[in-house]
Design a protein around this motif. Structure first.
Motif, PDB file in Angstrom:
ATOM      1  N   PHE A   1      65.866  67.209  32.284  1.00  0.00           N
ATOM      2  CA  PHE A   1      65.048  68.461  32.124  1.00  0.00           C
ATOM      3  C   PHE A   1      65.442  69.442  33.029  1.00  0.00           C
ATOM      4  N   MET A   2      65.361  70.793  32.293  1.00  0.00           N
ATOM      5  CA  MET A   2      65.850  71.926  32.946  1.00  0.00           C
ATOM      6  C   MET A   2      64.449  72.923  33.004  1.00  0.00           C
ATOM      7  N   GLU A   3      64.392  73.564  34.221  1.00  0.00           N
ATOM      8  CA  GLU A   3      63.023  74.499  34.401  1.00  0.00           C
ATOM      9  C   GLU A   3      63.782  76.049  34.009  1.00  0.00           C
TER      10      GLU A   3
ATOM     11  N   ILE B   1      61.747  72.143  30.102  1.00  0.00           N
ATOM     12  CA  ILE B   1      60.368  71.622  30.658  1.00  0.00           C
ATOM     13  C   ILE B   1      59.684  73.103  31.245  1.00  0.00           C
ATOM     14  N   TYR B   2      58.216  73.075  31.075  1.00  0.00           N
ATOM     15  CA  TYR B   2      57.608  74.216  31.717  1.00  0.00           C
ATOM     16  C   TYR B   2      57.185  73.937  32.829  1.00  0.00           C
ATOM     17  N   THR B   3      57.298  75.083  33.949  1.00  0.00           N
ATOM     18  CA  THR B   3      56.863  74.869  35.381  1.00  0.00           C
ATOM     19  C   THR B   3      55.448  75.690  35.392  1.00  0.00           C
ATOM     20  N   LEU B   4      55.292  76.745  34.377  1.00  0.00           N
ATOM     21  CA  LEU B   4      54.274  77.635  34.171  1.00  0.00           C
ATOM     22  C   LEU B   4      53.985  78.541  35.288  1.00  0.00           C
ATOM     23  N   GLU B   5      55.026  78.782  36.189  1.00  0.00           N
ATOM     24  CA  GLU B   5      54.867  80.107  37.139  1.00  0.00           C
ATOM     25  C   GLU B   5      55.076  81.314  36.257  1.00  0.00           C
ATOM     26  N   SER B   6      55.652  81.153  35.254  1.00  0.00           N
ATOM     27  CA  SER B   6      55.670  82.436  34.298  1.00  0.00           C
ATOM     28  C   SER B   6      55.146  81.805  32.931  1.00  0.00           C
TER      29      SER B   6
ATOM     30  N   LYS C   1      57.155  65.368  26.153  1.00  0.00           N
ATOM     31  CA  LYS C   1      58.745  65.447  26.236  1.00  0.00           C
ATOM     32  C   LYS C   1      59.068  64.514  27.284  1.00  0.00           C
ATOM     33  N   ILE C   2      58.173  64.311  28.428  1.00  0.00           N
ATOM     34  CA  ILE C   2      58.427  63.246  29.733  1.00  0.00           C
ATOM     35  C   ILE C   2      58.265  61.923  28.785  1.00  0.00           C
ATOM     36  N   TYR C   3      57.008  61.841  28.068  1.00  0.00           N
ATOM     37  CA  TYR C   3      56.926  60.310  27.440  1.00  0.00           C
ATOM     38  C   TYR C   3      58.123  59.863  26.647  1.00  0.00           C
TER      39      TYR C   3
END
Length: 295
Positions: free
Chosen positions: A242-244, A266-271, A288-290
């Protein structure tokens, strides 16, 4: 970083004084709405969900900017001086916040909320993991803190804010419950990311993240750590790295190339990412993780 902030604070002193003199004393100062400034995107989403059409929420850290690298400018401090409520995620995510708070502390109308105050924090090697909002449980706690502050600022709309919070809390609970059972059914609990940002999500669902970079994405991984991750991926047949968005893609891509795996965002949701709100983005993350853990 701090030197830059102090220079900004000194240069904006006159602006803050002027703003403090001109802002009305009533809480609702923008078309009858509470002016809320949120540090990062996740906090903005929480404030908007709870506040609904009774709040005007603006973002302090610009979209696409890593919060740790944010350097507040005079216009940012002026925005805060004219706000009713400043909400930041806390736990060290905004390492510039103390200097900013001291700059706007004289504003009589501004309430400042550390949204991590009721969170069960994760600490590792003497450091606090700041990525609180990536837990559905802690997102609910952060939203509850915002609810409490909005009620203090506008008690006559208490039932409105409470209903909004309850609706949002149900969304979070439903997403948590639907994923708790399916993750529990998996034998494989390890996934691989470029940036160690998902500790709170892992705690929610009994998972483990293996990451190239640490929780602050500082520096390049050592050859020893890279070799350990390569061995782990090969031994466990890891096919997704996974890449942020706000982290360097290079670290994820390098590992993926070595183990013949695909790179997936994958989303970190900082933005705000791909136009998704908090629940939509978290659902995609969990899906996605599942999928990456299924054998």
């Amino acid at each position: 970083m701090l030197k830059k902030i102090f220079i900004s604070i000194m240069s904006v002193g006159i602006v803050l004084t002027a703003a403090g003199c001109t802002v009305a004393k009533d809480t609702k100062s923008n078309n009858g709405k509470i002016n809320v400034v949120a540090s990062i995107n996740s906090v903005r989403d929480f404030a908007q969900k709870v506040g609904g059409d009774k709040v005007n929420v603006t973002l302090l850290v610009p979209e696409g900017t890593e919060p740790h690298d944010f350097d507040p400018k005079p216009k940012d401090l002026e925005k805060l001086a004219n706000a009713d409520l400043f909400v930041y995620s806390g736990a060290g995510m905004e390492d510039w916040v103390d200097s900013v708070k001291s700059a706007v502390g004289s504003s009589e109308k501004l309430t400042i909320l550390d949204a991590s105050k009721n969170v069960d924090l994760i600490k590792s090697d003497g450091k606090t993991d700041p990525h609180i909002w990536l837990s559905l449980k802690e997102a609910k706690n952060q939203s509850k803190s915002i609810l409490d502050e909005l009620i203090k600022l506008d008690s006559k709309d208490k039932s409105y804010f409470e209903q909004n919070y309850n609706n949002f809390a149900k969304e979070l609970d439903d997403l948590y419950n639907s994923n708790k059972s399916r993750f529990a059914s998996l034998a494989n609990k390890d996934f691989v990311t470029g940036h160690e940002a998902f500790g709170y999500l892992c705690r929610d669902f009994g998972l483990t993240q293996k990451s190239v970079e640490d929780m602050f994405a500082e520096g390049e991984p050592t050859p020893k750590k890279q070799a350990t991750l390569v061995k782990f991926c090969r031994d466990n047949n890891i096919k997704t790295i996974f890449m942020e968005t706000l982290a360097s893609p290079k670290v994820s891509e390098t590992l993926a190339n070595e183990v013949n795996a695909k790179v997936e965002k994958i989303y970190t949701l900082e933005s705000k990412e791909d136009g998704l709100d908090y629940v939509q983005a978290m659902k995609k993350n969990l899906d996605k993780i599942y999928d990456s853990l299924k054998k």
